[in-house]
Design an enzyme around this catalytic site. Structure first.
Site, PDB file in Angstrom:
ATOM      1  N   ASN A  16       0.899  -1.186   0.000  1.00  0.00           N
ATOM      2  CA  ASN A  16       0.000   0.000   0.000  1.00  0.00           C
ATOM      3  C   ASN A  16       0.919   1.213   0.000  1.00  0.00           C
ATOM      4  OD1 ASN A  16      -2.386   1.292   2.436  1.00  0.00           O
ATOM      5  ND2 ASN A  16      -2.382   1.567   0.241  1.00  0.00           N
ATOM      6  N   ASN A  67      -6.337  10.237  -0.557  1.00  0.00           N
ATOM      7  CA  ASN A  67      -6.517   9.118  -1.490  1.00  0.00           C
ATOM      8  C   ASN A  67      -6.245   9.568  -2.925  1.00  0.00           C
ATOM      9  OD1 ASN A  67      -7.614   7.066   0.439  1.00  0.00           O
ATOM     10  ND2 ASN A  67      -9.226   8.602   0.711  1.00  0.00           N
ATOM     11  N   CYS A  76      -4.964   6.055   8.426  1.00  0.00           N
ATOM     12  CA  CYS A  76      -4.385   5.123   7.453  1.00  0.00           C
ATOM     13  C   CYS A  76      -3.354   4.264   8.173  1.00  0.00           C
ATOM     14  CB  CYS A  76      -3.748   5.897   6.303  1.00  0.00           C
ATOM     15  SG  CYS A  76      -3.056   4.814   5.042  1.00  0.00           S
ATOM     16  N   ASN A  78      -1.450   1.619   7.157  1.00  0.00           N
ATOM     17  CA  ASN A  78      -0.154   1.344   6.521  1.00  0.00           C
ATOM     18  C   ASN A  78       0.700   2.606   6.481  1.00  0.00           C
ATOM     19  OD1 ASN A  78      -0.390  -1.456   5.904  1.00  0.00           O
ATOM     20  ND2 ASN A  78      -1.896  -0.933   4.349  1.00  0.00           N
ATOM     21  N   HIS A 167     -15.682   1.099   7.545  1.00  0.00           N
ATOM     22  CA  HIS A 167     -15.403  -0.180   6.880  1.00  0.00           C
ATOM     23  C   HIS A 167     -16.646  -1.048   6.873  1.00  0.00           C
ATOM     24  CE1 HIS A 167     -11.015   0.327   6.579  1.00  0.00           C
ATOM     25  NE2 HIS A 167     -11.168   1.059   7.665  1.00  0.00           N
ATOM     26  N   GLU A 216     -10.762   0.229  -1.516  1.00  0.00           N
ATOM     27  CA  GLU A 216     -10.664   1.379  -0.629  1.00  0.00           C
ATOM     28  C   GLU A 216     -11.485   2.570  -1.130  1.00  0.00           C
ATOM     29  OE1 GLU A 216      -7.193   2.929   1.052  1.00  0.00           O
ATOM     30  OE2 GLU A 216      -6.167   1.000   1.228  1.00  0.00           O
ATOM     31  N   CYS A 225      -4.655  -2.806   3.304  1.00  0.00           N
ATOM     32  CA  CYS A 225      -5.325  -1.689   3.998  1.00  0.00           C
ATOM     33  C   CYS A 225      -5.193  -1.973   5.490  1.00  0.00           C
ATOM     34  CB  CYS A 225      -6.792  -1.621   3.577  1.00  0.00           C
ATOM     35  SG  CYS A 225      -7.746  -0.346   4.415  1.00  0.00           S
ATOM     36  N   GLY A 226      -4.449  -1.129   6.186  1.00  0.00           N
ATOM     37  CA  GLY A 226      -4.198  -1.382   7.609  1.00  0.00           C
ATOM     38  C   GLY A 226      -5.440  -1.257   8.464  1.00  0.00           C
ATOM     39  N   THR A 227      -6.184  -0.172   8.262  1.00  0.00           N
ATOM     40  CA  THR A 227      -7.426  -0.014   9.034  1.00  0.00           C
ATOM     41  C   THR A 227      -8.417  -1.104   8.643  1.00  0.00           C
ATOM     42  OG1 THR A 227      -8.157   1.599   7.357  1.00  0.00           O
ATOM     43  CG2 THR A 227      -7.246   2.484   9.424  1.00  0.00           C
ATOM     44  N   GLY A 228      -8.361  -1.510   7.361  1.00  0.00           N
ATOM     45  CA  GLY A 228      -9.253  -2.571   6.890  1.00  0.00           C
ATOM     46  C   GLY A 228      -8.914  -3.917   7.500  1.00  0.00           C
TER      47      GLY A 228
HETATM   48  N1  API Z   1      -9.025   4.889   1.833  1.00  0.00           N
HETATM   49  C1  API Z   1      -9.091   5.099   3.288  1.00  0.00           C
HETATM   50  C2  API Z   1      -7.775   5.721   3.809  1.00  0.00           C
HETATM   51  C3  API Z   1      -6.569   4.794   3.643  1.00  0.00           C
HETATM   52  C4  API Z   1      -6.695   3.574   4.497  1.00  0.00           C
HETATM   53  C5  API Z   1      -5.720   2.430   4.201  1.00  0.00           C
HETATM   54  N2  API Z   1      -4.788   2.606   3.123  1.00  0.00           N
HETATM   55  C6  API Z   1      -5.023   1.957   5.464  1.00  0.00           C
HETATM   56  O1  API Z   1      -3.880   1.471   5.381  1.00  0.00           O
HETATM   57  O2  API Z   1      -5.654   2.031   6.543  1.00  0.00           O
HETATM   58  C7  API Z   1     -10.276   6.039   3.612  1.00  0.00           C
HETATM   59  O3  API Z   1     -10.581   6.912   2.795  1.00  0.00           O
HETATM   60  O4  API Z   1     -10.848   5.864   4.693  1.00  0.00           O
END
Ligand code: API
Length: 282
Positions: A16, A67, A76, A78, A167, A216, A225-228
């Protein structure tokens, strides 16, 4: 373009990848527009967006991320690991705990160094938020766990979690077989999600092991996606597929993240990699 050149650092966490700007000395006008132009993998530098490392009065630094479509993400996972690496490797911050301010609050990072350079980073991602109104998702109830819902032009059992950003997690078979190019935007733009949504398609591979693909919000499919990954691990615990307090391995297209979910916080650990530095006219 203003004609002046800015230095950048290309970094990634599990593939990412973002373009990082040190804004401790420089400010960047119109980062939204810059994110769109520089993220282009043919006409720009190429990336999933841009990240600004800014001064903070509340923490060691402040992270702002944008983004590919120029929308600003509130958190975010990552990128925050890469910001901690950036600060550590350049000896801007050499502390046991590095505190980074985000639009979703101040997060704590612990750097694990190899030969003096940050290799992996553990992040306290804060608490998982489950109240529908705070995700936000337009559904009634206290929590949304495997809720049978009409969404994205079909009927899906969805679980909704916020990790500072929204999410929607869909459990099923091997996600490699899914057509994310059509399914992803259908979820992202469904009116169920007033602020759009990041959508994770997750297969339970075994006890405390998940396989995940992600579409995303604002960037499309990314390698990780870390939060994902955190949201998916939380959802798997809520559905009884994984154990609270266990180290849950989330297998992403770009690598693995380890998530540990307890009542009061979610810890995430994973790599942070620097690829190259350069300068670009902005
Ligand atoms: N697209 C996400 C932000 C990046 C999250 C993702 N890249 C991570 O690593 O958490 C949003 O608009 O909420």
């Amino acid at each position: 373009m203003s004609g002046n050149k800015l230095c950048f650092t290309k970094m990634h966490g599990c593939g990412n990848d973002y373009i990082y700007f040190n804004c401790v000395g420089d400010s960047i006008e119109n980062p939204e527009k810059l994110a769109v132009r520089l993220s282009d993998r043919h006409k720009g530098i190429g990336g999933d967006g841009i990240v600004l490392i800014c001064p903070s009065e509340l923490a060691d630094a402040k992270m702002r991320m944008f983004n590919i479509d120029g929308s600003e993400g509130k958190m975010c996972g990552n990128a925050i690991r890469c910001v901690a690496k950036y600060l550590w490797d350049r000896e801007m911050v050499r502390k046991e705990e590095i505190h980074i301010e985000t639009l979703s609050g101040i997060k704590t990072c612990w750097v694990h160094a190899v030969e003096g350079l940050a290799d992996t980073v553990t992040v306290d991602m804060g608490s998982a938020v489950l109240a529908p109104a705070k995700i936000p998702v337009n559904l009634a109830g206290d929590v949304i766990v495997r809720r049978n819902t009409e969404v994205a032009g079909g009927i899906y059992d969805i679980t909704c979690v916020s990790m500072g950003n929204p999410h929607c997690i869909v459990f099923g078979e091997d996600p490699d077989g899914l057509d994310l190019e059509s399914l992803g935007p259908a979820f992202e733009h469904d009116p169920l999600f007033p602020e759009r949504v990041n959508t994770e398609f997750v297969q339970v591979l075994g006890p405390n092991t998940l396989k995940m693909r992600v579409w995303e919000r604002g960037s499309g499919e990314t390698m990780a996606c870390g939060t994902g990954a955190c949201a998916s691990a939380v959802a798997a615990v809520l559905c009884g597929s994984c154990k609270m307090g266990a180290d849950i391995v989330v297998r992403l297209r770009g690598g693995d993240l380890v998530v540990n979910y307890t009542e009061d916080r979610v810890l995430m650990a994973g790599e942070a990699r620097e690829i190259f530095e350069g300068s670009v006219e902005v």
